[in-house]
Scaffold this active site. Sequence first.
Site, PDB file in Angstrom:
ATOM      1  N   TYR A  91      61.880   2.484  69.996  1.00 12.73           N
ATOM      2  CA  TYR A  91      60.680   2.418  71.043  1.00 12.73           C
ATOM      3  C   TYR A  91      59.471   2.332  70.343  1.00 12.73           C
ATOM      4  CZ  TYR A  91      57.924   4.226  74.858  1.00 12.73           C
ATOM      5  OH  TYR A  91      56.753   4.285  76.147  1.00 12.73           O
ATOM      6  N   SER A 133      52.105   2.489  73.973  1.00 13.18           N
ATOM      7  CA  SER A 133      52.270   4.100  73.791  1.00 13.18           C
ATOM      8  C   SER A 133      51.488   4.501  72.688  1.00 13.18           C
ATOM      9  CB  SER A 133      53.977   4.293  73.619  1.00 13.18           C
ATOM     10  OG  SER A 133      53.961   5.684  73.318  1.00 13.18           O
TER      11      SER A 133
END
Length: 257
Positions: free
Chosen positions: A153, A140
């Site tokens: 995350y 990401s």
Amino acid sequence: MELHGRVAWVTGAAGGIGRAVVRRLAEDGARIAASDTDPVALEEVIAELPGAARHMAVELDVRDADAVESALDRVEAGLGPVDVAVNCAGILRTGPIAALTQETWEEVLRCNATGVFLVSRAVAGRMAARGGGSIVTVASNAAALPRMNMAAYAASKAASTIFTKCLGLELAATGVRCNVVAPGSVDTAMQHALWHGPDARQKVIDGDPATYRLGIPLRRLATPEDVAETVAFLASDRSRHITMQDIYVDGGQSLRA
């Protein structure tokens, strides 16, 4: 049909990006081993593919080291040696750090980072012994950009990113390539779960000063297929001289030099 005759193992195959990756690699001729924790969804994924009988579903929790090794044995027994491994399995938990429990922190790290480690370690030795292969980790752009309420995350994606690059360095002499695809905001159920209010989609595109979040210069969300195209490139011989790289598929959101 750039991957004709090759075997691709994709984890997180029932998710939005994972399903798109499976379809794209199958279109390129690969025989697909699709893994996820949901056996019903996996069967649906396989049924959607051209030549469904050529592919297989392998239920797997990537956090379980023994299960990963067993799954790989099943894949190679059923389809042949794995040439391409794609780490798509991942989860998202949000909230301020002050309210982040150790259990949630460890849950996210176990799936998004340890899962990448276990799957990549399992295929790496076999690929190296055969003299080639491609490992692609879907991370990401949060791996490099601080995000409000996404610390676990972001940390997990940063860990999986640098792990994949270190693995690529160690394996380079064997011909095994390891790369990262770093999406930004992708039009998936995971993204939709973050939205609040009727203008949520546009706010992602425009940016949100209240959360120090940049907008998207290309003025659109990525689709899962945008990410899958990049994975397919890194899986193929078109990228034969590319390793230890992270390619951002975020419409310029990260303003990355």
